[in-house]
Design a protein around this motif. Structure first.
Motif, PDB file in Angstrom:
ATOM      1  N   PHE A  35       3.239  -1.674  -6.367  1.00 63.63           N
ATOM      2  CA  PHE A  35       2.094  -0.893  -5.927  1.00 63.63           C
ATOM      3  C   PHE A  35       2.560   0.342  -5.162  1.00 63.63           C
ATOM      4  CE2 PHE A  35      -0.961  -4.366  -6.576  1.00 63.63           C
ATOM      5  CZ  PHE A  35      -0.155  -5.477  -6.499  1.00 63.63           C
ATOM      6  N   TYR A  37       0.669   2.475  -2.124  1.00 65.04           N
ATOM      7  CA  TYR A  37      -0.464   2.616  -1.228  1.00 65.04           C
ATOM      8  C   TYR A  37      -0.291   3.926  -0.475  1.00 65.04           C
ATOM      9  CZ  TYR A  37      -2.105  -2.250  -1.667  1.00 65.04           C
ATOM     10  OH  TYR A  37      -2.611  -3.448  -2.134  1.00 65.04           O
ATOM     11  N   MET A  45      -5.396   2.049   4.638  1.00 66.58           N
ATOM     12  CA  MET A  45      -4.452   1.806   3.539  1.00 66.58           C
ATOM     13  C   MET A  45      -5.234   1.832   2.233  1.00 66.58           C
ATOM     14  SD  MET A  45      -1.330   1.308   4.604  1.00 66.58           S
ATOM     15  CE  MET A  45      -0.531   0.285   3.379  1.00 66.58           C
ATOM     16  N   LEU A  47      -5.168   1.868  -1.975  1.00 59.77           N
ATOM     17  CA  LEU A  47      -4.396   1.604  -3.179  1.00 59.77           C
ATOM     18  C   LEU A  47      -4.407   2.838  -4.073  1.00 59.77           C
ATOM     19  CD1 LEU A  47      -2.904  -0.456  -5.013  1.00 59.77           C
ATOM     20  CD2 LEU A  47      -5.144  -0.932  -6.028  1.00 59.77           C
ATOM     21  N   ARG A  50      -1.091   0.611  -9.495  1.00 64.28           N
ATOM     22  CA  ARG A  50      -0.496  -0.727  -9.605  1.00 64.28           C
ATOM     23  C   ARG A  50       0.196  -0.830 -10.966  1.00 64.28           C
ATOM     24  NH1 ARG A  50      -3.319  -6.601  -9.500  1.00 64.28           N
ATOM     25  NH2 ARG A  50      -2.829  -7.245 -11.612  1.00 64.28           N
ATOM     26  N   PHE A  91       3.422   4.318   0.742  1.00 60.64           N
ATOM     27  CA  PHE A  91       4.210   3.089   0.792  1.00 60.64           C
ATOM     28  C   PHE A  91       4.317   2.480  -0.596  1.00 60.64           C
ATOM     29  CE2 PHE A  91       4.703   2.511   5.292  1.00 60.64           C
ATOM     30  CZ  PHE A  91       3.596   3.117   5.860  1.00 60.64           C
ATOM     31  N   ARG A  95       5.107  -7.355  -5.007  1.00 60.81           N
ATOM     32  CA  ARG A  95       4.504  -8.677  -4.824  1.00 60.81           C
ATOM     33  C   ARG A  95       4.906  -9.575  -5.969  1.00 60.81           C
ATOM     34  NH1 ARG A  95      -1.019  -9.309  -6.330  1.00 60.81           N
ATOM     35  NH2 ARG A  95      -0.100 -10.754  -7.780  1.00 60.81           N
ATOM     36  N   ALA A  97       4.631 -12.472  -8.763  1.00 61.35           N
ATOM     37  CA  ALA A  97       3.514 -12.900  -9.614  1.00 61.35           C
ATOM     38  C   ALA A  97       3.091 -14.323  -9.292  1.00 61.35           C
ATOM     39  CB  ALA A  97       3.906 -12.799 -11.083  1.00 61.35           C
ATOM     40  N   TRP A  98       3.917 -15.035  -8.514  1.00 55.60           N
ATOM     41  CA  TRP A  98       3.597 -16.409  -8.158  1.00 55.60           C
ATOM     42  C   TRP A  98       2.638 -16.427  -6.981  1.00 55.60           C
ATOM     43  CZ3 TRP A  98       5.055 -19.979 -11.525  1.00 55.60           C
ATOM     44  CH2 TRP A  98       6.148 -19.697 -12.354  1.00 55.60           C
ATOM     45  N   ALA A  99       1.668 -17.318  -7.020  1.00 58.70           N
ATOM     46  CA  ALA A  99       0.671 -17.402  -5.954  1.00 58.70           C
ATOM     47  C   ALA A  99       1.315 -17.707  -4.612  1.00 58.70           C
ATOM     48  CB  ALA A  99      -0.378 -18.450  -6.288  1.00 58.70           C
ATOM     49  N   SER A 100       2.386 -18.492  -4.648  1.00 55.22           N
ATOM     50  CA  SER A 100       3.046 -18.851  -3.390  1.00 55.22           C
ATOM     51  C   SER A 100       3.742 -17.657  -2.760  1.00 55.22           C
ATOM     52  CB  SER A 100       4.066 -19.970  -3.634  1.00 55.22           C
ATOM     53  OG  SER A 100       5.037 -19.532  -4.566  1.00 55.22           O
ATOM     54  N   SER A 102       2.469 -14.472  -2.513  1.00 55.43           N
ATOM     55  CA  SER A 102       1.454 -13.427  -2.600  1.00 55.43           C
ATOM     56  C   SER A 102       1.592 -12.343  -1.542  1.00 55.43           C
ATOM     57  CB  SER A 102       0.058 -14.060  -2.492  1.00 55.43           C
ATOM     58  OG  SER A 102      -0.089 -14.713  -1.251  1.00 55.43           O
ATOM     59  N   ARG A 103       2.547 -12.456  -0.644  1.00 58.30           N
ATOM     60  CA  ARG A 103       2.738 -11.417   0.362  1.00 58.30           C
ATOM     61  C   ARG A 103       3.169 -10.125  -0.290  1.00 58.30           C
ATOM     62  NH1 ARG A 103       6.366 -15.071   0.858  1.00 58.30           N
ATOM     63  NH2 ARG A 103       5.794 -15.828   2.929  1.00 58.30           N
ATOM     64  N   LEU A 104       2.731  -9.006   0.266  1.00 58.53           N
ATOM     65  CA  LEU A 104       3.233  -7.690  -0.121  1.00 58.53           C
ATOM     66  C   LEU A 104       4.460  -7.387   0.732  1.00 58.53           C
ATOM     67  CD1 LEU A 104      -0.050  -5.598  -0.359  1.00 58.53           C
ATOM     68  CD2 LEU A 104       1.552  -6.009  -2.232  1.00 58.53           C
ATOM     69  N   PHE A 106       6.731  -4.303   1.797  1.00 58.33           N
ATOM     70  CA  PHE A 106       6.615  -2.846   1.798  1.00 58.33           C
ATOM     71  C   PHE A 106       7.952  -2.153   2.028  1.00 58.33           C
ATOM     72  CE2 PHE A 106       2.082  -2.002   1.750  1.00 58.33           C
ATOM     73  CZ  PHE A 106       1.523  -3.194   2.159  1.00 58.33           C
TER      74      PHE A 106
ATOM     75  N   TYR B  33      -5.535 -11.879   4.501  1.00 54.66           N
ATOM     76  CA  TYR B  33      -4.195 -11.664   5.050  1.00 54.66           C
ATOM     77  C   TYR B  33      -4.279 -10.922   6.393  1.00 54.66           C
ATOM     78  CZ  TYR B  33      -3.341 -11.888  -0.038  1.00 54.66           C
ATOM     79  OH  TYR B  33      -3.330 -12.240  -1.366  1.00 54.66           O
ATOM     80  N   TYR B  35      -1.554  -8.312   8.395  1.00 55.53           N
ATOM     81  CA  TYR B  35      -0.295  -7.580   8.413  1.00 55.53           C
ATOM     82  C   TYR B  35      -0.172  -6.870   9.759  1.00 55.53           C
ATOM     83  CZ  TYR B  35       0.227  -8.029   3.328  1.00 55.53           C
ATOM     84  OH  TYR B  35       0.392  -8.518   2.052  1.00 55.53           O
ATOM     85  N   LEU B  43       5.294  -2.110   7.756  1.00 54.87           N
ATOM     86  CA  LEU B  43       4.257  -3.132   7.554  1.00 54.87           C
ATOM     87  C   LEU B  43       4.880  -4.457   7.177  1.00 54.87           C
ATOM     88  CD1 LEU B  43       1.976  -0.800   5.616  1.00 54.87           C
ATOM     89  CD2 LEU B  43       0.967  -2.458   7.147  1.00 54.87           C
ATOM     90  N   ILE B  45       3.912  -8.811   6.599  1.00 50.84           N
ATOM     91  CA  ILE B  45       2.931  -9.886   6.521  1.00 50.84           C
ATOM     92  C   ILE B  45       3.074 -10.813   7.727  1.00 50.84           C
ATOM     93  CG2 ILE B  45       4.495 -11.350   5.168  1.00 50.84           C
ATOM     94  CD1 ILE B  45       0.703 -11.254   4.607  1.00 50.84           C
ATOM     95  N   ILE B  56       0.473 -18.707   3.909  1.00 48.18           N
ATOM     96  CA  ILE B  56       1.640 -17.951   4.369  1.00 48.18           C
ATOM     97  C   ILE B  56       1.612 -17.932   5.890  1.00 48.18           C
ATOM     98  CG2 ILE B  56       2.795 -15.711   4.506  1.00 48.18           C
ATOM     99  CD1 ILE B  56       1.743 -15.066   1.744  1.00 48.18           C
ATOM    100  N   PHE B  90      -3.551  -4.982  10.434  1.00 52.00           N
ATOM    101  CA  PHE B  90      -4.394  -4.805   9.254  1.00 52.00           C
ATOM    102  C   PHE B  90      -4.794  -6.151   8.679  1.00 52.00           C
ATOM    103  CE2 PHE B  90      -4.512  -0.340   8.318  1.00 52.00           C
ATOM    104  CZ  PHE B  90      -3.363   0.178   8.876  1.00 52.00           C
ATOM    105  N   PRO B  97      -4.641 -15.307  -4.685  1.00 47.90           N
ATOM    106  CA  PRO B  97      -3.313 -14.915  -4.182  1.00 47.90           C
ATOM    107  C   PRO B  97      -2.515 -14.029  -5.132  1.00 47.90           C
ATOM    108  CG  PRO B  97      -3.719 -17.225  -3.730  1.00 47.90           C
ATOM    109  CD  PRO B  97      -4.837 -16.771  -4.633  1.00 47.90           C
ATOM    110  N   THR B  98      -2.931 -13.940  -6.400  1.00 47.42           N
ATOM    111  CA  THR B  98      -2.162 -13.139  -7.357  1.00 47.42           C
ATOM    112  C   THR B  98      -2.787 -11.774  -7.605  1.00 47.42           C
ATOM    113  OG1 THR B  98      -3.356 -13.946  -9.305  1.00 47.42           O
ATOM    114  CG2 THR B  98      -1.477 -15.257  -8.550  1.00 47.42           C
ATOM    115  N   GLN B 101      -4.480  -6.506  -3.342  1.00 43.79           N
ATOM    116  CA  GLN B 101      -4.987  -6.633  -1.979  1.00 43.79           C
ATOM    117  C   GLN B 101      -5.642  -5.333  -1.526  1.00 43.79           C
ATOM    118  OE1 GLN B 101      -1.871  -8.245   0.582  1.00 43.79           O
ATOM    119  NE2 GLN B 101      -1.177  -9.569  -1.075  1.00 43.79           N
ATOM    120  N   PHE B 103      -7.296  -3.374   1.862  1.00 41.08           N
ATOM    121  CA  PHE B 103      -7.086  -3.388   3.301  1.00 41.08           C
ATOM    122  C   PHE B 103      -8.303  -2.944   4.095  1.00 41.08           C
ATOM    123  CE2 PHE B 103      -2.554  -4.203   4.011  1.00 41.08           C
ATOM    124  CZ  PHE B 103      -2.107  -4.232   2.703  1.00 41.08           C
TER     125      PHE B 103
END
Lengths: 116, 112
Positions: A35, A37, A45, A47, A50, A91, A95, A97-100, A102-104, A106, B33, B35, B43, B45, B56, B90, B97-98, B101, B103
């Protein structure tokens, strides 16, 4: 862990010209999202664009386009016909692709100045 | 209508105080989320909730406690505030989750 690097802390461009912002990333995953941003002085922020890693075609949104080079792990943003309103901190973000995951994650950001 | 909103936008407080920041989204998203953006604009998380469940939890001092009363809200409570907690916080949300996002406007916290 994934890392994102923006090697240009500051860039400037003349109004109506084109500018390219660089971003590289490091990952061992094959499926992910990238991404850009934008954070103007208002600090919101926003978007910009993507890109899905599984897509070979580069994403485009009006004057904004990316050059995605998966093998080189490079994801640059091109802004055409720059406008004064494009001035902001940009920025790059990664991220999984796995749900676990999901954090971005940067990069450090590139401050873009648009000169009239 | 604001999609992701945060209150307050600015928060100035003394060291040692306890404060909360509230976040609400009206997008119907399941995932939210928090941040933190430090003074160098970096930034990172802090937490994420999916369907009110914590998914998370980064390495954050336990003085920070998120709470999700429902899927549309994610609040951040901070105990015993320290100078180093000064930052912009933020809130963000995504459909799941996929997904992408989005803000909120950020809350600038200043600890004196």
């Amino acid at each position: 862990a994934q890392t994102v690097t923006q090697s240009q802390p500051e860039m400037s461009v003349q109004e109506a010209e084109t500018v390219t912002l660089s971003c590289t990333y490091d990952t061992s995953e094959s499926d992910y999202y990238l991404f850009w941003y934008k954070q103007p002085p208002s600090r919101q922020m926003i978007l910009v664009i993507r890109q899905e890693a599984y897509k070979q075609q580069n994403a485009t949104e009006n004057r904004f386009s990316v050059n995605f080079q998966k093998a080189a792990k490079s994801f640059s943003l091109k802004i055409s016909d720059s406008q004064l309103g494009d001035a902001a901190m940009y920025f790059c973000a990664y991220r999984s692709a796995w749900a676990s995951g999901s954090r971005l994650t940067f990069g450090e950001g590139t401050q873009l100045t648009v000169n009239p | 209508d604001t999609a992701v909103s945060q209150t307050p936008k600015y928060l100035v407080t003394q060291m040692g105080n306890d404060k909360s920041i509230k976040c609400e989204q009206n997008l119907g998203h399941d995932t939210m989320y928090w941040y933190k953006q430090d003074s160098k604009k970096f930034l990172k998380i802090m937490f994420s909730y999916n369907n009110k469940e914590l998914i998370i939890n980064e390495t954050v001092p336990n003085r920070f406690s998120p709470k999700s009363p429902d899927k549309a809200h994610l609040n951040l409570h901070i105990n015993s505030l320290e100078l180093g907690d000064s930052a912009v916080y933020f809130c963000a949300s995504s459909r799941d989750p996929t997904d992408t996002q989005y803000f909120g406007p950020g809350t600038r916290l200043t600890v004196l």
